[in-house]
Motif scaffolding. Structure first.
Motif, mmCIF file in Angstrom:
data_model
loop_
_atom_site.group_PDB
_atom_site.id
_atom_site.type_symbol
_atom_site.label_atom_id
_atom_site.label_comp_id
_atom_site.label_asym_id
_atom_site.label_seq_id
_atom_site.Cartn_x
_atom_site.Cartn_y
_atom_site.Cartn_z
ATOM 1 N N ILE A 171 0.845 -1.199 0.000
ATOM 2 C CA ILE A 171 0.000 0.000 0.000
ATOM 3 C C ILE A 171 0.875 1.241 0.000
ATOM 4 O O ILE A 171 0.639 2.197 -0.756
ATOM 5 N N GLY A 172 1.915 1.194 0.849
ATOM 6 C CA GLY A 172 2.846 2.322 0.894
ATOM 7 C C GLY A 172 3.418 2.605 -0.478
ATOM 8 O O GLY A 172 3.453 3.742 -0.943
ATOM 9 N N GLY A 173 3.847 1.548 -1.156
ATOM 10 C CA GLY A 173 4.451 1.704 -2.476
ATOM 11 C C GLY A 173 3.484 2.287 -3.476
ATOM 12 O O GLY A 173 3.849 3.087 -4.326
ATOM 13 N N LEU A 174 2.193 1.890 -3.347
ATOM 14 C CA LEU A 174 1.212 2.371 -4.311
ATOM 15 C C LEU A 174 0.844 3.822 -4.060
ATOM 16 O O LEU A 174 0.539 4.561 -4.991
ATOM 17 N N PHE A 175 0.882 4.224 -2.785
ATOM 18 C CA PHE A 175 0.400 5.571 -2.484
ATOM 19 C C PHE A 175 1.504 6.597 -2.301
ATOM 20 O O PHE A 175 1.228 7.778 -2.202
ATOM 21 N N LEU A 176 2.762 6.125 -2.258
ATOM 22 C CA LEU A 176 3.845 7.087 -2.092
ATOM 23 C C LEU A 176 3.894 8.035 -3.282
ATOM 24 O O LEU A 176 3.681 7.627 -4.419
ATOM 25 N N ASP A 177 4.202 9.253 -2.987
ATOM 26 C CA ASP A 177 4.204 10.291 -4.009
ATOM 27 C C ASP A 177 5.412 10.149 -4.927
ATOM 28 O O ASP A 177 6.538 10.059 -4.472
ATOM 29 N N GLU A 178 5.152 10.102 -6.231
ATOM 30 C CA GLU A 178 6.249 10.040 -7.200
ATOM 31 C C GLU A 178 7.189 11.235 -7.029
ATOM 32 O O GLU A 178 8.372 11.156 -7.325
ATOM 33 N N GLY A 179 6.627 12.339 -6.556
ATOM 34 C CA GLY A 179 7.402 13.559 -6.407
ATOM 35 C C GLY A 179 8.572 13.410 -5.455
ATOM 36 O O GLY A 179 9.531 14.170 -5.517
ATOM 37 N N ARG A 180 8.502 12.410 -4.594
ATOM 38 C CA ARG A 180 9.577 12.254 -3.617
ATOM 39 C C ARG A 180 10.845 11.671 -4.238
ATOM 40 O O ARG A 180 11.912 11.745 -3.653
ATOM 41 N N ILE A 181 10.716 11.050 -5.407
ATOM 42 C CA ILE A 181 11.947 10.532 -6.015
ATOM 43 C C ILE A 181 12.406 11.417 -7.179
ATOM 44 O O ILE A 181 13.202 11.010 -8.002
ATOM 45 N N VAL A 182 11.868 12.626 -7.214
ATOM 46 C CA VAL A 182 12.375 13.572 -8.209
ATOM 47 C C VAL A 182 13.791 13.964 -7.799
ATOM 48 O O VAL A 182 14.104 14.053 -6.609
ATOM 49 N N TRP A 215 22.862 9.744 -5.077
ATOM 50 C CA TRP A 215 23.742 10.738 -5.693
ATOM 51 C C TRP A 215 23.006 11.737 -6.564
ATOM 52 O O TRP A 215 23.614 12.659 -7.079
ATOM 53 N N LEU A 216 21.706 11.537 -6.745
ATOM 54 C CA LEU A 216 20.938 12.539 -7.472
ATOM 55 C C LEU A 216 19.936 13.220 -6.550
ATOM 56 O O LEU A 216 19.043 13.929 -6.994
ATOM 57 N N GLY A 217 20.061 12.972 -5.259
ATOM 58 C CA GLY A 217 19.180 13.614 -4.301
ATOM 59 C C GLY A 217 17.801 12.986 -4.223
ATOM 60 O O GLY A 217 16.858 13.608 -3.753
ATOM 61 N N ARG A 218 17.667 11.750 -4.684
ATOM 62 C CA ARG A 218 16.369 11.092 -4.576
ATOM 63 C C ARG A 218 16.255 10.442 -3.204
ATOM 64 O O ARG A 218 17.231 9.900 -2.681
ATOM 65 N N ASP A 219 15.040 10.470 -2.647
ATOM 66 C CA ASP A 219 14.812 9.927 -1.316
ATOM 67 C C ASP A 219 14.916 8.404 -1.365
ATOM 68 O O ASP A 219 14.135 7.745 -2.057
ATOM 69 N N MET A 220 15.845 7.841 -0.616
ATOM 70 C CA MET A 220 16.078 6.399 -0.696
ATOM 71 C C MET A 220 14.951 5.599 -0.076
ATOM 72 O O MET A 220 14.686 4.472 -0.470
ATOM 73 N N PHE A 221 14.272 6.170 0.937
ATOM 74 C CA PHE A 221 13.169 5.447 1.565
ATOM 75 C C PHE A 221 12.084 5.183 0.526
ATOM 76 O O PHE A 221 11.619 4.058 0.344
#
Lengths: 550, 280
Positions: B32-43, B63-69
């Motif tokens: 559920i977390g994976g489905l609802f997590l905001d794509e914007g967080r891995i920008v 190394w590109l500043g994407r959120d690892m969580f």
């Protein structure tokens, strides 16, 4: 006063503590040394330092797997080591004589006559004559490899020390062929030449352990300034291993990727060399509909619109890419030839200009009417797939960053990583993250001329601009490189049109990647010229000038 | 069941059930977390690169500043998805072939057993790489590769189970009474094989997920910008020597936990069903 005494007491305490620590540490170290190498360690160390003075160990990432045969491509990037060339470029990229003593081009630019030195010997003691040069160029033509000799119709020896090249059409860039092609000996050329190269260059081969190392020694017969080093070892290590070797102090120079550039290695300094090792996005220039001979689709409706290409070129923040993706070890790229003598500095644009790019798109009719954050024009959405080489981290990082950068602009970039096979099938119809970079202006012709559209990885976008083609033609017909330079510059931007971002923006160039070397303190690697594409080897261009300064 | 005299088996079973529920809940949470997590967080965020774990970025940034969580959870969801399709496909093939081997006569049995031996004789990671490569990699390549390589062991178990049931008295009686083959298969054999199938399916899951990670790790699977756990791990290798441990540690740990969860569920289902049959 009391305070002062206190301080003294504290300092004394600290001092005692430190001394104890130092003693403990030295005992540990001594014990460690003793167990591995009993006795005489210091003397041995000194001896090896002395010995090192005329030796050099380098760690490079890529091995020339095909061997050391200039007629099949060896020596294009960096020094050919074992062979020497007719002409060469100095550190300022001026063309100077090497084997040649003079060269001249006839009136119509079709016949090149080169006179060579008469005192040159191959490393086996045999003299180098015009026959060897004829043999080299004929072999290279017959091999039909990356050495492009299509423009040469014949090569002949006038006398022992004069060679005449006859071209099919005038080509000022032919001089680069003379610069890049190492001369092989006619008498000692055979099937296994690539593994046992004999030449007239500054070095001769001692040993090549494929996949591991290459050992060379100075060639006693070399006619020019001899190398400072008697022996040079090239280790072929992965990026990680090269860095580890540098940390361990076992190499004198290591080629490292930008990811490691922030870490200090004691006893070594970081040399960051400016390059034309560039990366950019090649856009399909024509509208879709046609196919290549192999049935691959050509063209892309979205990127065929100049507004889209120019907006992307304008909106990309190159400084951020250099700082973010390359750790600051690079320069913004505006053309494929930044910083080279034939570069037109007028091509530099004000980038990172989101507002300007938005305005440009609005004026061209790209508007977001359905509110999904992606612009449309009629029924066409401003989106495309950007292909990149999956195994290349920098290309991947650039692709991801650019896609994210352009989202606010209303252009949706889907990413697709793949092998060259996958890219090759899609590169005529989709933008691709690619890289070039050479000391030969011919390369600009190759990637922008309508003559080379769809040939291999040249001009994948089928770019064509009559004016640009005209300038190319003039540049190739010029007698000398100086004369040609003016036309090369005009092809980029002549005030009204051109191939660069100000004109057609057939590519959106992003960055030039600095080449990074960890160099041991005291090793002088001379003035590094602007490097070309290639992993590590371009540094060897002036390897005969390297020396230990302490 | 409630009137069991000893307390221990009951607790044991309850314990198993509790473990299953707990593990299932955790997995559901991840999905559920994976489905609802905001794509914007891995920008990409080029100003906040390589930062170690903090409250804002639980697993740090890459190394590109994407959120690892976010990347890890998305990667796990993707892995679970691939695992689900792969395991389901494999288990179905196993079920079908196992049943066929046991019921369709000697010749079919010999052929299928030969196939099983053939597939088991090669490490299935090798077969998987071969199939995925032939199909040109990508999502499709991996899923088909996983499906086609993970069935043999389960097929063998099911075949043995069916053989055993087929020779049981009540099946023989049923046959003598003139019931058709299909009727027997559906009413007598399938109900007994279902628990085996379920356990096998659950135990295939971690296997499939690990192999998916392995294939994407070597770069045969998805594009490297996609958040698959194997890709994340293989990327992190490049940064280990520069001291960015969090890139490998948390995703690796999470993969381990997820795989253990599935393993637990499988084990406990087996426990539940086998204790049932013990009391028969």
């Amino acid at each position: 006063m009391v305070e002062f005494q206190d301080e003294v007491r504290q300092m004394r305490k600290k001092l005692v503590g430190m001394m104890a620590l130092v003693m403990l540490m030295s005992m540990v170290i001594l014990a460690g040394c003793g167990s591995s190498k009993p006795g005489g360690n210091n003397a041995e160390n000194n001896a090896s330092q002395e010995e090192k003075k005329d030796e050099l160990v380098l760690a490079f990432g890529s091995e020339p797997e095909a061997g050391f045969d200039p007629t099949t491509g060896w020596g294009r990037y960096g020094s050919p080591l074992f062979q020497s060339t007719l002409l060469k470029r100095d550190d300022e990229l001026n063309i100077v004589n090497d084997l040649a003593t003079s060269y001249e081009v006839n009136q119509d630019g079709m016949v090149w006559t080169v006179k060579i030195r008469d005192d040159v010997k191959f490393s086996d003691g045999q003299p180098l004559t015009a026959a060897d040069i004829v043999f080299t160029f004929e072999t290279a033509t017959n091999n039909g490899s990356v050495v492009d000799l299509n423009s040469m119709s014949k090569v002949e020896a006038v006398d022992d020390y004069t060679v005449k090249f006859t071209l099919k059409a005038p080509q000022s860039t032919f001089v680069n062929t003379l610069i890049a092609t190492g001369i092989v000996p006619k008498h000692a050329y055979g099937k296994d030449y690539a593994e046992n190269p004999i030449g007239s260059g500054p070095y001769q081969l001692v040993q090549w352990d494929k996949g591991q190392q290459l050992i060379v020694q100075a060639n006693p017969e070399y006619y020019d300034t001899p190398s400072y080093f008697k022996k040079i070892t090239f280790l072929f290590l992965s990026e990680d291993a090269a860095f580890a070797a540098a940390q361990a102090g076992t190499v004198d120079l290591a080629y490292i990727p930008a990811a490691f550039s922030n870490q200090k290695v004691t006893g070594m300094r970081l040399e960051s060399v400016q390059t034309v090792d560039n990366r950019g996005i090649a856009f399909p220039y024509v509208k879709s509909g046609s196919v290549t001979e192999d049935g691959l689709p050509i063209g892309n409706e979205v990127t065929a619109d100049p507004a889209i290409r120019q907006a992307i070129d304008m909106a990309v923040d190159r400084k951020a890419l250099v700082d973010g993706v390359l750790e600051g070890q690079g320069t913004p790229a505006y053309t494929s030839v930044d910083g080279l003598p034939w570069w037109n500095p007028e091509t530099v644009i004000q980038d990172g200009d989101m507002e300007g790019a938005k305005k440009l798109l609005e004026e061209a009719g790209w508007k977001d009417t359905d509110g999904d954050g992606i612009r449309e024009k009629d029924s066409l959405k401003a989106e495309f797939t950007l292909y990149y080489l999956a195994s290349d981290t920098i290309r991947q990082s650039l692709a991801i960053s650019v896609a994210d950068m352009l989202k606010p602009l209303g252009i949706h970039i889907k990413l697709e990583g793949g092998s060259w096979d996958v890219i090759g099938k899609n590169m005529y119809s989709s933008p691709v993250m690619m890289g070039w970079g050479s000391h030969d202006p011919q390369e600009m012709y190759n990637i922008y001329s309508s003559e080379t559209a769809g040939i291999d990885y040249y001009n994948t976008g089928y770019y064509s601009n009559k004016k640009v083609d005209e300038y190319f033609e003039k540049a190739l017909h010029a007698k000398t490189e100086e004369e040609a330079i003016e036309f090369w510059k005009k092809a980029q931007w002549d005030g009204t049109t051109g191939l660069s971002g100000k004109g057609d923006a057939a590519w959106a160039w992003l960055v030039n990647i600095n080449h990074l070397y960890l160099v041991k303190d005291g090793l002088d690697i001379g003035d590094q010229r602007i490097h070309v594409h290639g992993h590590g080897w371009p540094a060897t261009d002036n390897i005969v000038e390297w020396k230990w300064t302490k | 069941m409630n009137t069991m005299p000893k307390k221990f088996p009951l607790n044991h079973k309850q314990w198993a059930l509790a473990k299953i529920i707990l593990a299932a809940l955790l997995l559901a949470l991840v999905i559920i977390g994976g489905l609802f997590l905001d794509e914007g967080r891995i920008v990409t965020n080029l100003t906040d690169r390589n930062s170690p774990p903090s409250l804002e970025h639980l697993f740090g940034t890459d190394w590109l500043g994407r959120d690892m969580f976010t990347r890890t959870i998305m990667g796990l969801t993707l892995s679970i998805g691939v695992g689900l399709i792969g395991a389901l496909g494999s288990a179905s093939i196993a079920m079908f072939l196992g049943m066929a081997a046991a019921t369709m006569g000697k010749r079919a049995d010999r052929l299928i057993s030969w196939c099983i031996d053939l597939f088991l004789s090669v490490p299935h990671l090798v077969t998987l790489i071969l199939i995925a490569f032939t199909l040109g990699g990508g999502f499709k390549g991996i899923v088909i590769g996983l499906t086609l390589t993970h069935w043999p062991s389960l097929a063998r178990v099911i075949r043995a189970e069916v053989m055993q049931i087929r020779s049981a008295d009540y099946v023989q009686v049923s046959r003598r009474m003139g019931k058709s083959r299909w009727w027997i298969a559906l009413h007598h054999i399938v109900p007994h094989v279902i628990p085996q199938f379920l356990v096998g399916f659950m135990l295939l899951f971690p296997h499939v997920i690990l192999h998916e990670a392995a294939v994407t790790f070597i770069g045969l699977g998805l594009s490297p910008h996609e958040p698959a756990i194997g890709i994340i791990l293989s990327e992190s290798m490049k940064y280990l020597s520069s001291g960015m441990w969090w890139l490998a540690f948390f995703p690796g740990l999470c993969l381990l936990i997820i795989v253990r969860m599935f393993d637990q569920i499988g084990e406990n289902i087996r426990l539940l069903t086998s204790s049932d049959s013990n009391r028969d």
